[in-house]
Design a protein around this motif. Sequence first.
Motif, PDB file in Angstrom:
ATOM      1  N   VAL A  50     -11.396  -4.937  11.063  1.00  0.00           N
ATOM      2  CA  VAL A  50     -12.611  -5.614  10.602  1.00  0.00           C
ATOM      3  C   VAL A  50     -13.682  -5.606  11.679  1.00  0.00           C
ATOM      4  O   VAL A  50     -14.874  -5.488  11.367  1.00  0.00           O
ATOM      5  CB  VAL A  50     -12.367  -7.046  10.048  1.00  0.00           C
ATOM      6  CG1 VAL A  50     -11.489  -7.026   8.824  1.00  0.00           C
ATOM      7  CG2 VAL A  50     -11.836  -7.979  11.083  1.00  0.00           C
ATOM      8  N   LEU A  51     -13.284  -5.704  12.936  1.00  0.00           N
ATOM      9  CA  LEU A  51     -14.265  -5.583  14.021  1.00  0.00           C
ATOM     10  C   LEU A  51     -14.909  -4.201  13.996  1.00  0.00           C
ATOM     11  O   LEU A  51     -16.136  -4.075  14.125  1.00  0.00           O
ATOM     12  CB  LEU A  51     -13.610  -5.849  15.379  1.00  0.00           C
ATOM     13  CG  LEU A  51     -13.258  -7.302  15.690  1.00  0.00           C
ATOM     14  CD1 LEU A  51     -12.385  -7.385  16.937  1.00  0.00           C
ATOM     15  CD2 LEU A  51     -14.514  -8.149  15.860  1.00  0.00           C
ATOM     16  N   ASN A  52     -14.096  -3.166  13.811  1.00  0.00           N
ATOM     17  CA  ASN A  52     -14.626  -1.796  13.750  1.00  0.00           C
ATOM     18  C   ASN A  52     -15.524  -1.578  12.537  1.00  0.00           C
ATOM     19  O   ASN A  52     -16.403  -0.717  12.560  1.00  0.00           O
ATOM     20  CB  ASN A  52     -13.482  -0.777  13.746  1.00  0.00           C
ATOM     21  CG  ASN A  52     -12.797  -0.670  15.088  1.00  0.00           C
ATOM     22  OD1 ASN A  52     -13.370  -1.009  16.122  1.00  0.00           O
ATOM     23  ND2 ASN A  52     -11.552  -0.226  15.082  1.00  0.00           N
ATOM     24  N   VAL A 154      -5.846 -10.934   4.796  1.00  0.00           N
ATOM     25  CA  VAL A 154      -7.255 -11.324   4.694  1.00  0.00           C
ATOM     26  C   VAL A 154      -8.155 -10.172   5.128  1.00  0.00           C
ATOM     27  O   VAL A 154      -9.155  -9.863   4.465  1.00  0.00           O
ATOM     28  CB  VAL A 154      -7.528 -12.583   5.544  1.00  0.00           C
ATOM     29  CG1 VAL A 154      -9.022 -12.885   5.606  1.00  0.00           C
ATOM     30  CG2 VAL A 154      -6.751 -13.771   5.005  1.00  0.00           C
ATOM     31  N   CYS A 155      -7.816  -9.542   6.228  1.00  0.00           N
ATOM     32  CA  CYS A 155      -8.603  -8.399   6.718  1.00  0.00           C
ATOM     33  C   CYS A 155      -8.634  -7.285   5.684  1.00  0.00           C
ATOM     34  O   CYS A 155      -9.698  -6.703   5.416  1.00  0.00           O
ATOM     35  CB  CYS A 155      -8.037  -7.891   8.041  1.00  0.00           C
ATOM     36  SG  CYS A 155      -8.208  -9.074   9.413  1.00  0.00           S
ATOM     37  N   ASP A 156      -7.488  -6.995   5.081  1.00  0.00           N
ATOM     38  CA  ASP A 156      -7.434  -5.962   4.045  1.00  0.00           C
ATOM     39  C   ASP A 156      -8.313  -6.325   2.860  1.00  0.00           C
ATOM     40  O   ASP A 156      -9.003  -5.469   2.305  1.00  0.00           O
ATOM     41  CB  ASP A 156      -5.992  -5.741   3.577  1.00  0.00           C
ATOM     42  CG  ASP A 156      -5.127  -5.037   4.612  1.00  0.00           C
ATOM     43  OD1 ASP A 156      -5.658  -4.529   5.618  1.00  0.00           O
ATOM     44  OD2 ASP A 156      -3.895  -5.007   4.401  1.00  0.00           O
ATOM     45  N   LEU A 157      -8.321  -7.600   2.467  1.00  0.00           N
ATOM     46  CA  LEU A 157      -9.177  -8.060   1.373  1.00  0.00           C
ATOM     47  C   LEU A 157     -10.646  -7.820   1.703  1.00  0.00           C
ATOM     48  O   LEU A 157     -11.396  -7.275   0.883  1.00  0.00           O
ATOM     49  CB  LEU A 157      -8.934  -9.553   1.112  1.00  0.00           C
ATOM     50  CG  LEU A 157      -9.940 -10.237   0.177  1.00  0.00           C
ATOM     51  CD1 LEU A 157      -9.764  -9.752  -1.252  1.00  0.00           C
ATOM     52  CD2 LEU A 157      -9.787 -11.747   0.264  1.00  0.00           C
ATOM     53  N   LEU A 158     -11.061  -8.192   2.893  1.00  0.00           N
ATOM     54  CA  LEU A 158     -12.461  -8.022   3.289  1.00  0.00           C
ATOM     55  C   LEU A 158     -12.847  -6.546   3.349  1.00  0.00           C
ATOM     56  O   LEU A 158     -13.930  -6.157   2.896  1.00  0.00           O
ATOM     57  CB  LEU A 158     -12.721  -8.701   4.633  1.00  0.00           C
ATOM     58  CG  LEU A 158     -12.552 -10.221   4.650  1.00  0.00           C
ATOM     59  CD1 LEU A 158     -12.706 -10.762   6.061  1.00  0.00           C
ATOM     60  CD2 LEU A 158     -13.501 -10.893   3.683  1.00  0.00           C
ATOM     61  N   LEU A 159     -11.968  -5.729   3.876  1.00  0.00           N
ATOM     62  CA  LEU A 159     -12.258  -4.291   3.978  1.00  0.00           C
ATOM     63  C   LEU A 159     -12.289  -3.634   2.602  1.00  0.00           C
ATOM     64  O   LEU A 159     -13.136  -2.774   2.336  1.00  0.00           O
ATOM     65  CB  LEU A 159     -11.226  -3.617   4.882  1.00  0.00           C
ATOM     66  CG  LEU A 159     -11.303  -4.032   6.352  1.00  0.00           C
ATOM     67  CD1 LEU A 159     -10.087  -3.521   7.102  1.00  0.00           C
ATOM     68  CD2 LEU A 159     -12.598  -3.561   6.998  1.00  0.00           C
ATOM     69  N   GLU A 160     -11.377  -4.034   1.723  1.00  0.00           N
ATOM     70  CA  GLU A 160     -11.337  -3.448   0.380  1.00  0.00           C
ATOM     71  C   GLU A 160     -12.588  -3.811  -0.413  1.00  0.00           C
ATOM     72  O   GLU A 160     -13.123  -2.968  -1.140  1.00  0.00           O
ATOM     73  CB  GLU A 160     -10.080  -3.891  -0.366  1.00  0.00           C
ATOM     74  CG  GLU A 160      -9.938  -3.288  -1.755  1.00  0.00           C
ATOM     75  CD  GLU A 160      -9.879  -1.762  -1.772  1.00  0.00           C
ATOM     76  OE1 GLU A 160     -10.233  -1.177  -2.817  1.00  0.00           O
ATOM     77  OE2 GLU A 160      -9.485  -1.151  -0.764  1.00  0.00           O
ATOM     78  N   THR A 161     -13.069  -5.017  -0.293  1.00  0.00           N
ATOM     79  CA  THR A 161     -14.294  -5.377  -1.020  1.00  0.00           C
ATOM     80  C   THR A 161     -15.475  -4.561  -0.524  1.00  0.00           C
ATOM     81  O   THR A 161     -16.349  -4.198  -1.312  1.00  0.00           O
ATOM     82  CB  THR A 161     -14.616  -6.886  -0.918  1.00  0.00           C
ATOM     83  OG1 THR A 161     -14.813  -7.239   0.444  1.00  0.00           O
ATOM     84  CG2 THR A 161     -13.525  -7.719  -1.548  1.00  0.00           C
TER      85      THR A 161
END
Length: 172
Positions: A50-52, A154-161
Amino acid sequence: MDTLVERANDVRLLVLDVDGVLTDGRLYFTARGEQMKCFHVRDGAGIKQVLNAGLQVAVISGRQSKAVDKRMSELGVTWVRQGVHDKLSALRELLDMLNLTPQAVASVGDDTPDLSLFEASRLAIAVADAHPSVKSRAHFITQANGGQGAVREVCDLLLETRRLEASRQVHG
């Protein structure tokens, strides 16, 4: 009512608690009284992703631990506040520094001290083994327990959206 995807897509800042979120919530002490913490490697991989992707990540914790400073430094998380009694004030300070509003915040918590962050966040997330009062106020509850990959979820959720939104914009 906004959907989970709409809420997640607005997030620019991910705020994490430590004990019970990045760890399993148990406190480990050596015979000398030194505190130890156990972090899940997948959570760290998610934080780096998510930082990247350009999101900010911050830690606001009620406890103080050198292990947290070390792990967050390894991951590139630069805004770490520990020993915080008023998590909402710490969040407001961060939002002022980053010139963001609560609409840009996702917060992840597990117990009642995190509820003030939930109230000030666009997306409130409870880990699977969170206290019932926290789960009842969450927009999303992870399948994984704290310290067991919940942050990666959570990170995967944010990246997928973000991937979905980018695809939608390209394909109209």
